[in-house]
Design a protein around this motif. Sequence first.
Motif, mmCIF file in Angstrom:
data_model
loop_
_atom_site.group_PDB
_atom_site.id
_atom_site.type_symbol
_atom_site.label_atom_id
_atom_site.label_comp_id
_atom_site.label_asym_id
_atom_site.label_seq_id
_atom_site.Cartn_x
_atom_site.Cartn_y
_atom_site.Cartn_z
ATOM 1 N N THR A 104 -2.286 -4.932 -3.355
ATOM 2 C CA THR A 104 -1.595 -3.750 -3.875
ATOM 3 C C THR A 104 -2.607 -2.621 -4.066
ATOM 4 O O THR A 104 -3.664 -2.822 -4.669
ATOM 5 C CB THR A 104 -0.905 -4.069 -5.206
ATOM 6 O OG1 THR A 104 0.051 -5.114 -4.993
ATOM 7 C CG2 THR A 104 -0.202 -2.839 -5.759
ATOM 8 N N MET A 105 -2.250 -1.427 -3.541
ATOM 9 C CA MET A 105 -3.191 -0.314 -3.610
ATOM 10 C C MET A 105 -2.424 1.010 -3.521
ATOM 11 O O MET A 105 -1.497 1.151 -2.723
ATOM 12 C CB MET A 105 -4.203 -0.430 -2.443
ATOM 13 C CG MET A 105 -5.297 0.604 -2.455
ATOM 14 S SD MET A 105 -6.629 0.160 -1.279
ATOM 15 C CE MET A 105 -5.694 -0.077 0.234
ATOM 16 N N THR A 106 -2.802 1.977 -4.363
ATOM 17 C CA THR A 106 -2.249 3.331 -4.320
ATOM 18 C C THR A 106 -3.390 4.279 -4.000
ATOM 19 O O THR A 106 -4.404 4.297 -4.690
ATOM 20 C CB THR A 106 -1.600 3.708 -5.668
ATOM 21 O OG1 THR A 106 -0.599 2.745 -5.993
ATOM 22 C CG2 THR A 106 -0.961 5.087 -5.584
ATOM 23 N N VAL A 133 0.859 -1.189 0.000
ATOM 24 C CA VAL A 133 0.000 0.000 0.000
ATOM 25 C C VAL A 133 0.890 1.232 0.000
ATOM 26 O O VAL A 133 1.807 1.353 0.822
ATOM 27 C CB VAL A 133 -0.924 0.013 1.227
ATOM 28 C CG1 VAL A 133 -1.739 1.297 1.264
ATOM 29 C CG2 VAL A 133 -1.854 -1.198 1.201
#
Length: 444
Positions: free
Chosen positions: A200-202, A160
């Motif tokens: 997974t992260m933005t 993240v």
Amino acid sequence: MEKTIEKKNRHICRKGDPLSDFVLKILAVIIAVIIWFSLSITQYPTVNKTITQVPVDFSMSGTTAESKGLSAIGYQDITVDVEIQGMNYEIGTYTENDLTATVNLDSVTKEGTYDLEISVKSSHTTDQCTIISVTPDTVEVQFDFIETTSIPVTSVAPNVSAEEGYTLMETSVSPSEIEIEGAENDLEEIDKVVAVYNNTMTIAEDTTVTADSLVFYDADDNILDSSAYTLEDDDVDLTFVVYKKVTAMFEVDFTDTPPGFDVDSLPYTLSQESLQIISSQLDDPAEKTVKLNSIALYEVTRGKTFITQVDSLLSASEVNQSGVEQIEVSFDFSDYDQKTFTLTEDDITFVNSPSGKTVTLDNEQISNVTIFGPSDVIDEMEDSDLTAEIDLSDVSVNGSASYEVVIYSKRYNNVWNIGTREAVVTVADEVESEDDSDESSESE
């Protein structure tokens, strides 16, 4: 008469008669059962049969272990394969539902790990069923006293991240602690509990997700077997807090400057022109101007520096992560000089004098007035280049009082007076002159 009976017999045996076919089928079944039963008794009196996946019933009800408060740790339901022997007509149709498998807990009297026997018998008490083998015939079970403890939860989310122009400030965990039930010795091994989120992260705003798993660690960071513990609630939320990156551009705020003074002429430098800070207010602009602590011009002189603590400039929503704790304002006065002047009462004027009052300066002169500025200007300055003013806009009553004298040069806009000066002023009501009195009498 004989012909009539013959016709009836022919009618009964007539081929294709439904009633006749049904009777024959019933008769065939009965004969087959009799033959099978007969063979079972005479030809195959006993048979061996293997029943697979017989469920094992684990119960502590009424046992010594239960009376002592022991609990089975991490036990999971199992099945066994059982070979049995008996009369074919009794066990020939047996399935797993016709057998009862239990764990013998007679030997469990204290905490520890036991290799317990699995007992199997027929569910039908009248059947002659012999148990030949049980696979597996034992099960290993740990017994201990169950306790409950509360342990803080931390978080790990390696995939993240924050979008460009933002930063991931912190990650909060809810609940911050979890209740864990388990054996006393097992609970003592837990050093920390970590909520793991692997997706997974933005992000560019505060975001809440549910953790993928909880991982238990001992003091040496070894992963513990989570099956040894029971959680009241294993749902843990992670909240990622995002801050915006903001560039703070610093500006010096000079006060008490004389009329017309050219602030840009001051040769000052900042130890830090700008800093990168972060703000929880995501709508803040990417750049902002921040004024340093005010600097009174009359305090500025050779060798003097002014320091502002960075944290004092930030709001409650802003955080300084630069490591720079203070901003220093310094001056290069290598080409500056100072000169002392004396001002007489004739050089001092009053501004905003109160109506109907007379104002008198008690000081005959103001001495030791130090003017600071560029050397070439100071060399040329004379007393006549200075102006001294006393602002009386706040005066409302009669009497004597000290008032600040503002000293500056109307000719030069890059020099200033070092320090503050005061003069005593007496205020009184105006007294009518004799001429005014006579004119007043004549008009009457």
